[in-house]
Design a protein around this motif. Structure first.
Motif, PDB file in Angstrom:
ATOM      1  N   VAL A 252       3.347  -2.086  -1.777  1.00 58.21           N
ATOM      2  CA  VAL A 252       3.904  -0.779  -2.154  1.00 58.21           C
ATOM      3  C   VAL A 252       2.772   0.198  -2.428  1.00 58.21           C
ATOM      4  O   VAL A 252       2.756   1.327  -1.913  1.00 58.21           O
ATOM      5  CB  VAL A 252       4.829  -0.911  -3.381  1.00 58.21           C
ATOM      6  CG1 VAL A 252       5.248   0.477  -3.890  1.00 58.21           C
ATOM      7  CG2 VAL A 252       6.073  -1.730  -3.043  1.00 58.21           C
ATOM      8  N   SER A 253       1.797  -0.219  -3.235  1.00 60.86           N
ATOM      9  CA  SER A 253       0.647   0.647  -3.534  1.00 60.86           C
ATOM     10  C   SER A 253      -0.122   0.999  -2.262  1.00 60.86           C
ATOM     11  O   SER A 253      -0.494   2.159  -2.036  1.00 60.86           O
ATOM     12  CB  SER A 253      -0.293  -0.041  -4.533  1.00 60.86           C
ATOM     13  OG  SER A 253       0.261  -0.061  -5.827  1.00 60.86           O
ATOM     14  N   HIS A 254      -0.341  -0.006  -1.417  1.00 61.19           N
ATOM     15  CA  HIS A 254      -1.115   0.224  -0.203  1.00 61.19           C
ATOM     16  C   HIS A 254      -0.387   1.171   0.746  1.00 61.19           C
ATOM     17  O   HIS A 254      -1.014   2.002   1.422  1.00 61.19           O
ATOM     18  CB  HIS A 254      -1.384  -1.116   0.481  1.00 61.19           C
ATOM     19  CG  HIS A 254      -2.309  -1.041   1.656  1.00 61.19           C
ATOM     20  ND1 HIS A 254      -3.452  -0.272   1.662  1.00 61.19           N
ATOM     21  CD2 HIS A 254      -2.243  -1.629   2.886  1.00 61.19           C
ATOM     22  CE1 HIS A 254      -4.061  -0.395   2.834  1.00 61.19           C
ATOM     23  NE2 HIS A 254      -3.341  -1.196   3.594  1.00 61.19           N
ATOM     24  N   THR A 255       0.942   1.067   0.781  1.00 60.58           N
ATOM     25  CA  THR A 255       1.716   1.972   1.633  1.00 60.58           C
ATOM     26  C   THR A 255       1.588   3.409   1.162  1.00 60.58           C
ATOM     27  O   THR A 255       1.418   4.328   1.969  1.00 60.58           O
ATOM     28  CB  THR A 255       3.198   1.553   1.656  1.00 60.58           C
ATOM     29  OG1 THR A 255       3.303   0.222   2.183  1.00 60.58           O
ATOM     30  CG2 THR A 255       4.024   2.494   2.522  1.00 60.58           C
ATOM     31  N   ILE A 256       1.665   3.620  -0.133  1.00 59.81           N
ATOM     32  CA  ILE A 256       1.499   4.973  -0.683  1.00 59.81           C
ATOM     33  C   ILE A 256       0.136   5.535  -0.303  1.00 59.81           C
ATOM     34  O   ILE A 256       0.010   6.693   0.119  1.00 59.81           O
ATOM     35  CB  ILE A 256       1.662   4.958  -2.216  1.00 59.81           C
ATOM     36  CG1 ILE A 256       3.098   4.562  -2.596  1.00 59.81           C
ATOM     37  CG2 ILE A 256       1.316   6.323  -2.823  1.00 59.81           C
ATOM     38  CD1 ILE A 256       3.277   4.281  -4.070  1.00 59.81           C
ATOM     39  N   GLU A 257      -0.890   4.713  -0.412  1.00 60.64           N
ATOM     40  CA  GLU A 257      -2.240   5.165  -0.075  1.00 60.64           C
ATOM     41  C   GLU A 257      -2.357   5.536   1.395  1.00 60.64           C
ATOM     42  O   GLU A 257      -2.923   6.581   1.748  1.00 60.64           O
ATOM     43  CB  GLU A 257      -3.239   4.063  -0.444  1.00 60.64           C
ATOM     44  CG  GLU A 257      -3.388   3.875  -1.955  1.00 60.64           C
ATOM     45  CD  GLU A 257      -4.150   2.615  -2.337  1.00 60.64           C
ATOM     46  OE1 GLU A 257      -4.583   2.520  -3.500  1.00 60.64           O
ATOM     47  OE2 GLU A 257      -4.306   1.716  -1.468  1.00 60.64           O
TER      48      GLU A 257
ATOM     49  N   ALA B 163       7.126   8.868   0.513  1.00 62.13           N
ATOM     50  CA  ALA B 163       6.474  10.107   0.937  1.00 62.13           C
ATOM     51  C   ALA B 163       6.226  11.009  -0.266  1.00 62.13           C
ATOM     52  O   ALA B 163       5.153  11.604  -0.415  1.00 62.13           O
ATOM     53  CB  ALA B 163       7.326  10.826   1.977  1.00 62.13           C
ATOM     54  N   TRP B 164       7.212  11.123  -1.144  1.00 65.75           N
ATOM     55  CA  TRP B 164       7.025  11.924  -2.356  1.00 65.75           C
ATOM     56  C   TRP B 164       5.974  11.299  -3.260  1.00 65.75           C
ATOM     57  O   TRP B 164       5.132  11.994  -3.829  1.00 65.75           O
ATOM     58  CB  TRP B 164       8.351  12.085  -3.093  1.00 65.75           C
ATOM     59  CG  TRP B 164       8.923  13.468  -3.008  1.00 65.75           C
ATOM     60  CD1 TRP B 164       8.685  14.515  -3.859  1.00 65.75           C
ATOM     61  CD2 TRP B 164       9.804  13.985  -1.999  1.00 65.75           C
ATOM     62  NE1 TRP B 164       9.371  15.637  -3.453  1.00 65.75           N
ATOM     63  CE2 TRP B 164      10.071  15.344  -2.315  1.00 65.75           C
ATOM     64  CE3 TRP B 164      10.398  13.437  -0.870  1.00 65.75           C
ATOM     65  CZ2 TRP B 164      10.899  16.147  -1.538  1.00 65.75           C
ATOM     66  CZ3 TRP B 164      11.230  14.229  -0.100  1.00 65.75           C
ATOM     67  CH2 TRP B 164      11.472  15.570  -0.432  1.00 65.75           C
ATOM     68  N   ALA B 165       6.006   9.972  -3.389  1.00 62.64           N
ATOM     69  CA  ALA B 165       5.017   9.294  -4.223  1.00 62.64           C
ATOM     70  C   ALA B 165       3.604   9.533  -3.703  1.00 62.64           C
ATOM     71  O   ALA B 165       2.652   9.614  -4.487  1.00 62.64           O
ATOM     72  CB  ALA B 165       5.304   7.793  -4.264  1.00 62.64           C
ATOM     73  N   ALA B 166       3.487   9.675  -2.391  1.00 65.99           N
ATOM     74  CA  ALA B 166       2.184   9.923  -1.771  1.00 65.99           C
ATOM     75  C   ALA B 166       1.738  11.370  -1.927  1.00 65.99           C
ATOM     76  O   ALA B 166       0.652  11.736  -1.467  1.00 65.99           O
ATOM     77  CB  ALA B 166       2.228   9.549  -0.295  1.00 65.99           C
ATOM     78  N   GLY B 167       2.577  12.193  -2.555  1.00 68.58           N
ATOM     79  CA  GLY B 167       2.228  13.598  -2.746  1.00 68.58           C
ATOM     80  C   GLY B 167       2.617  14.483  -1.592  1.00 68.58           C
ATOM     81  O   GLY B 167       2.215  15.651  -1.536  1.00 68.58           O
ATOM     82  N   ALA B 168       3.425  13.942  -0.663  1.00 73.32           N
ATOM     83  CA  ALA B 168       3.744  14.677   0.560  1.00 73.32           C
ATOM     84  C   ALA B 168       5.179  15.183   0.602  1.00 73.32           C
ATOM     85  O   ALA B 168       5.702  15.483   1.674  1.00 73.32           O
ATOM     86  CB  ALA B 168       3.471  13.794   1.775  1.00 73.32           C
TER      87      ALA B 168
END
Length: 301
Positions: free
Chosen positions: A135-140, A55-60
């Motif tokens: 992992v990348s796709h989940t962040i997106e 969630a943090w990696a996603a900017g949230a």
């Protein structure tokens, strides 16, 4: 556990039907279910330490209002209200925090609790990344649901490119037979389908238990001795706890022990499917490089 009727009372605010708007957002989770929100989430509950990091990696990060035990990264996550453990949430406390999106863990959270959340109208986005690309796709996908696409997509691409660079760097590395210890009692490892299995392969490692059917199989010490790995890597019950490796000192005939190829890896860097796996993979690859160097150095300690 609070009865369903009580949960619905707590969630009376959610029973008001809000009109759809132009900001409606949708993403498909790892169960194949399409999750749609009338507007980007502003109150997110992350029900695993990995989900919190993602969630943090996603900017949230600023939108996270609930976490579970061991959600210790980034440091700001430690200040967020905990609603129990990933295996048993305090449902009443969770619902009092009025999440408009829950990030669930497919195989880690109790299915009955996630089902209850869905039943009372809370969107649940279930995740279980099993590859670096996932992992990348989940962040997106999380950034889409949180309305933080700019930051989230940038972080996802940074991770994607970092992994690609390591893959190129080690694609022709001499193989090193590896045993990765994911747990101590009972003794457990990972097979080739696991994300850590992909990490081992990327670094030029040959997972001695990669052929097993179970994603996280139980094994015996005798099986490890019979496989005779050139390197043994383990985490432990904490970021500085190396005691899991001590048992292998009792097997001096093991190649890994004889060459002092017993390596500690901080578990949060490899056992959580988050962008910090880039750091963990670099460290993992570095340890296998040490093992390769010790072939020519004739190190037999």
């Amino acid at each position: 556990m609070v009865k369903l009727k009580g949960l619905i009372a707590i969630l009376g605010w959610m029973l008001i039907v809000a009109p759809a708007s132009a900001s409606r957002v949708c993403a498909t989770d790892d169960l194949g279910e399409k999750v749609c929100l009338d507007r980007p989430a502003t109150r997110i509950a992350a029900l695993s330490p990995g989900a919190t990091e993602l969630a943090w990696a996603a900017g949230a990060g600023d939108q996270v209002v609930a976490v579970v035990a061991y959600s210790d990264y980034p440091p700001a996550a430690r200040e967020v209200t905990s609603v129990g453990s990933h295996t048993r949430m305090d449902m009443e406390r969770l619902l009092q925090l009025r999440p408009d999106l829950v990030i669930g863990w497919v195989t880690g959270n109790p299915s009955e609790q996630l089902a209850t959340l869905k039943k009372v109208g809370i969107p649940v986005f279930s995740i279980e990344p099993r590859s670096f690309e996932a992992v990348s796709h989940t962040i997106e996908r999380l950034s889409v649901l949180a309305g933080t696409e700019t930051e989230g997509f940038a972080e996802a691409e940074h991770f994607r490119q970092g992994i690609a660079g390591l893959r190129t760097q080690f694609e022709n590395a001499d193989p090193v037979s590896v045993f990765y210890q994911v747990w101590d009692e009972p003794l457990m490892t990972v097979n080739g389908e696991h994300l850590i299995g992909e990490m081992i392969q990327l670094c030029g490692g040959a997972n001695v238990f990669g052929h097993l059917d179970r994603l996280v199989p139980r094994i015996s010490a005798e099986a490890v001795v019979a496989a005779d790995p050139e390197a043994i890597l383990a985490g432990g019950m904490g970021e500085e706890n190396r005691h899991w490796l001590a048992r292998w000192q009792n097997f001096p005939s093991l190649t890994a022990t004889a060459r002092d190829n017993l390596f500690f890896i901080p578990p949060s860097l490899v056992q959580r499917p988050t962008p910090r796996m880039l750091v963990g993979t670099r460290l993992f690859c570095d340890k296998l490089e040490v093992a390769r160097d010790r072939r020519s150095d004739g190190v037999h300690l």
